[in-house]
Motif scaffolding. Structure first.
Motif, PDB file in Angstrom:
ATOM      1  N   VAL A  37     -15.415  51.452 -13.010  1.00 28.25           N
ATOM      2  CA  VAL A  37     -14.833  51.268 -11.682  1.00 28.25           C
ATOM      3  C   VAL A  37     -15.637  52.099 -10.679  1.00 28.25           C
ATOM      4  CG1 VAL A  37     -12.782  51.686 -10.271  1.00 28.25           C
ATOM      5  CG2 VAL A  37     -12.545  50.841 -12.622  1.00 28.25           C
ATOM      6  N   CYS A  38     -15.946  51.501  -9.560  1.00 31.82           N
ATOM      7  CA  CYS A  38     -16.679  52.196  -8.503  1.00 31.82           C
ATOM      8  C   CYS A  38     -15.745  53.225  -7.843  1.00 31.82           C
ATOM      9  CB  CYS A  38     -17.169  51.162  -7.490  1.00 31.82           C
ATOM     10  SG  CYS A  38     -18.010  51.838  -6.065  1.00 31.82           S
ATOM     11  N   THR A  86     -15.325  56.177  -5.050  1.00 33.23           N
ATOM     12  CA  THR A  86     -15.973  56.742  -3.863  1.00 33.23           C
ATOM     13  C   THR A  86     -15.150  57.837  -3.193  1.00 33.23           C
ATOM     14  OG1 THR A  86     -15.022  55.148  -2.305  1.00 33.23           O
ATOM     15  CG2 THR A  86     -17.024  54.478  -3.431  1.00 33.23           C
ATOM     16  N   GLU A 112      -9.408  57.370  -5.056  1.00 39.47           N
ATOM     17  CA  GLU A 112      -9.810  56.374  -6.053  1.00 39.47           C
ATOM     18  C   GLU A 112      -9.943  56.994  -7.441  1.00 39.47           C
ATOM     19  OE1 GLU A 112     -12.166  53.580  -2.794  1.00 39.47           O
ATOM     20  OE2 GLU A 112     -13.302  54.615  -4.346  1.00 39.47           O
ATOM     21  N   GLU A 125      -6.426  57.470  -8.650  1.00 39.99           N
ATOM     22  CA  GLU A 125      -5.875  56.171  -9.046  1.00 39.99           C
ATOM     23  C   GLU A 125      -6.372  55.792 -10.447  1.00 39.99           C
ATOM     24  OE1 GLU A 125      -6.708  53.076  -6.193  1.00 39.99           O
ATOM     25  OE2 GLU A 125      -6.215  51.527  -7.662  1.00 39.99           O
ATOM     26  N   VAL A 167     -21.691  57.488  -1.213  1.00 44.35           N
ATOM     27  CA  VAL A 167     -20.272  57.351  -0.867  1.00 44.35           C
ATOM     28  C   VAL A 167     -19.978  58.074   0.441  1.00 44.35           C
ATOM     29  CG1 VAL A 167     -19.593  57.114  -3.271  1.00 44.35           C
ATOM     30  CG2 VAL A 167     -19.542  59.383  -2.211  1.00 44.35           C
ATOM     31  N   HIS A 194     -19.035  49.107  -1.482  1.00 44.37           N
ATOM     32  CA  HIS A 194     -18.268  49.734  -2.566  1.00 44.37           C
ATOM     33  C   HIS A 194     -16.914  49.041  -2.745  1.00 44.37           C
ATOM     34  CE1 HIS A 194     -20.892  53.468  -1.650  1.00 44.37           C
ATOM     35  NE2 HIS A 194     -21.477  52.647  -2.500  1.00 44.37           N
ATOM     36  N   LEU A 233     -17.496  46.083  -4.816  1.00 44.75           N
ATOM     37  CA  LEU A 233     -17.631  46.448  -6.231  1.00 44.75           C
ATOM     38  C   LEU A 233     -16.263  46.730  -6.843  1.00 44.75           C
ATOM     39  CD1 LEU A 233     -20.738  48.842  -6.030  1.00 44.75           C
ATOM     40  CD2 LEU A 233     -20.670  46.552  -7.023  1.00 44.75           C
ATOM     41  N   ARG A 234     -15.396  47.376  -6.076  1.00 42.26           N
ATOM     42  CA  ARG A 234     -14.075  47.755  -6.595  1.00 42.26           C
ATOM     43  C   ARG A 234     -13.111  46.579  -6.654  1.00 42.26           C
ATOM     44  NH1 ARG A 234     -11.974  52.647  -7.056  1.00 42.26           N
ATOM     45  NH2 ARG A 234      -9.926  51.979  -6.360  1.00 42.26           N
TER      46      ARG A 234
END
Lengths: 405, 405
Positions: free
Chosen positions: A317-318, A320, A324, A327, B299, B308, B311-312
């Motif tokens: 998972v990206c 940033t 996130e 999560e 980021v 991003h 991607l997510r």
């Protein structure tokens, strides 16, 4: 119990020196001593040893090896060690080595942690370590108060390249501090670069951090992180499955990485070259079904190539932001701001706003021609925009209202 | 054919002015004229118009609208335009507008492209445009030789933020030039920032590039890209579905984006803020089932936040190199170098190499104790490493050989 023909009281004294609880019964002493012995005999992740211990218990398994060591042969029962395993363990079966490991541990104040809770005393064992099954550590050696292992809601592993860039260290620091603020503990491997920054930022923000070493906890590695690891001991925990005196080797680094992955709710790789060891940690996290995150970086930076590979090939998972990362580790996703969510205009509204001007008033017929929308659609959209104060009618002509904010 | 009660020869002359083939029969003229008329009457992506044209053909569909325009009512058959659609189209049904669009196109040398091949003359239509179904463009207006639309093996859309950073422009340039070198054409939207760089680098590397505009091809937008678009016309194609004279609006930009996505084998977003219009293009690519790629970035850079997010949330593929972009567009993935693939040592070999030294010779028994491996495993691994020249035996002692290369 007597193993290796050792004196009972000597064993009891050695074990007391590396235990939290002072008053252990004979079974507890036997369990701890035999696990200490297993941690000397085996290399990390020895699945045959794990299976045998699961089957017989550690003390009985050790007795089986000692008994069979005298008349080795092919295994005759599922509960007896196989000849090929004995052939690996026998050369290391030396009581002096076990006692030396216990003495070294006692000297630096390391504690022996074992999976089962002791009777009458709480046991401390990192959450998730046992998910490794037969490859779980048989014992762990810890410097620092092991109570802290239960001190956080959950842990996140932040790992990455030794050859980190300023960008990577910055992001590692931000993520580590932010996750600590949210109540997560930070797990890492104390290496230079990303690992070190992850521990450092956790300490700086008053958070909990756990460092897993590839050799014994009596020899901090790398030596340049002596001072950092001393601070982790004071405020967190330094852990290793290898006994004191053991040197880190490539194999042990690779196996250490499985502990970092297993003892965290999620693993985030912050920066990694295309062949970085942190990709190995990521692989362990994937294998264990633990959420895996990767922080992207410039495609022009070789230090992010491994992260990008994780995004491409490992379905990472990206990640940033701190939110996130949290999560990923199980914290409920943050709600998108209502303002942002509510600002999506319908296609009709977009087309109508295109056709309106703040300066020139336009009739409904004109708007119909300009938008290519039918009269009822234009009237309905004008009505809705009017309620929101986004359009205004003056003498049959419609004007867009300048957007507020 | 007569529509709008126009003189047949006038229609024929206007259509000839915007056609490649000089000698069109009556049906071909009718088809082209009616599609030109539809492109004036409708806003882009009008699914009702698309469905009606699919059903009746464009000329017949136009006649149905003209007939019904006089006695509009609720639709009585599936083949007749619905009242609500007529209500949208009627206000724009003006023959003067259609003739004006044709005149403006002729003046700048724009060609009218239609989906069907004409009888006796090749038709040019961007690959993939018709995959939009009833939302496909009814016609396209092109500046530059439309033969070039078939000049590349395949096309890749490179899109992104107007407010691009130096990093984003650098990556856009590299990807564009590299993809052109591999025979791909570059599709983009001629905006400032990433789009402009994508076109520019394609031109600089002698590649093909197609620019889709949101307004008519007679008015280049943005005006700062006048010169760039002139060069695209010389060496590629500038396209729009809006007729000449049409201004770009927000709605038209959003619909233009669906053409960029549809007319490419893959879409790569190079840099995009969290609310960039290029995310809309990405959404269209996803909807169409076209491969979607996103270039990661720091980021810490708001200009990469949209990438991003792709991607997510949109399962975009992380694209970091020309080869990865080409792979996304269908080129077979490049083989990982055999050297790299073959360099993975087994666990046993890793542990054995850990235990060996280039300076101190070690006996098999010593290696058994150090590795925690059984004798047969050590011997087998030593044998294999010996064959590879990675270990050497001298007088019963084994040495690691310094690694070559």
């Amino acid at each position: 119990m007597t193993v290796f023909g050792l004196d009972d009281s000597a064993v009891r004294r050695h074990i007391a020196d590396v235990s939290e609880a002072g008053d252990l019964d004979e079974a507890a002493v036997g369990e701890r001593f035999s696990r200490a012995a297993w941690s000397v005999i085996t290399e990390p992740g020895d699945g045959a040893a794990g299976a045998l211990i699961d089957e017989l218990g550690s003390a009985e398994a050790l007795r089986a090896v000692l008994a069979d060591a005298d008349h080795a042969g092919p295994a005759t029962s599922g509960c007896a060690p196989a000849a090929e395993d004995l052939a690996r363990w026998k050369p290391r079966l030396r009581s002096a080595e076990v006692l030396r490991a216990l003495s070294l541990a006692a000297r630096v104040g390391a504690r022996l942690l074992i999976p089962e809770n002791e009777r009458g005393a709480p046991g401390y064992w990192p959450r998730g370590a046992s998910d490794l099954g037969v490859h779980a550590p048989i014992a762990l050696w810890a410097l620092g108060d092991p109570q802290r292992l239960n001190g956080a809601r959950s842990s996140v592993a932040l790992v990455g390249a030794r050859a980190a860039t300023g960008y990577g260290e910055h992001v590692a620091g931000e993520l580590s501090a932010g996750l600590c603020d949210r109540g997560f503990a930070i797990v890492s491997g104390a290496a230079y670069g990303i690992d070190g920054m992850a521990h450092r930022a956790a300490l700086a923000s008053g958070g909990l951090t756990f460092a897993f070493l590839a050799g014994g906890v009596d020899r901090f590695y790398p030596s340049g992180h002596d001072e950092l690891l001393r601070r982790v001991v004071e405020r967190g925990v330094v852990l290793a499955e290898l006994p004191c005196g053991a040197a880190p080797t490539k194999w042990r680094f690779l196996q250490r990485n499985r502990l970092i992955a297993a003892c965290s709710s999620a693993t985030v790789v912050v920066e990694a070259g295309s062949r970085s060891g942190s990709l190995n940690t990521a692989g362990h996290a994937s294998t264990l079904g633990r959420p895996l995150g990767a922080v992207p970086g410039p495609v022009t930076s070789p230090a992010s190539a491994g992260c990008h590979r994780l995004l491409r090939e490992y379905d990472a998972v990206c990640v940033t932001t701190v939110a996130e990362a949290a999560e990923l580790a199980g914290e409920p996703a943050e709600q998108v701001g209502a303002e942002q969510a509510g600002s999506r205009d319908s296609a009709t509204v977009v087309r109508l706003l295109d056709a309106l001007s703040t300066r020139s008033g336009r009739s409904v017929d004109e708007l119909v021609a300009r938008t290519g929308l039918a009269v009822p659609a234009v009237l309905a959209a004008l009505g809705a925009l009017d309620v929101d104060g986004r359009v205004q009618e003056r003498g049959g002509a419609w004007f867009a209202q300048p957007r507020r904010g």
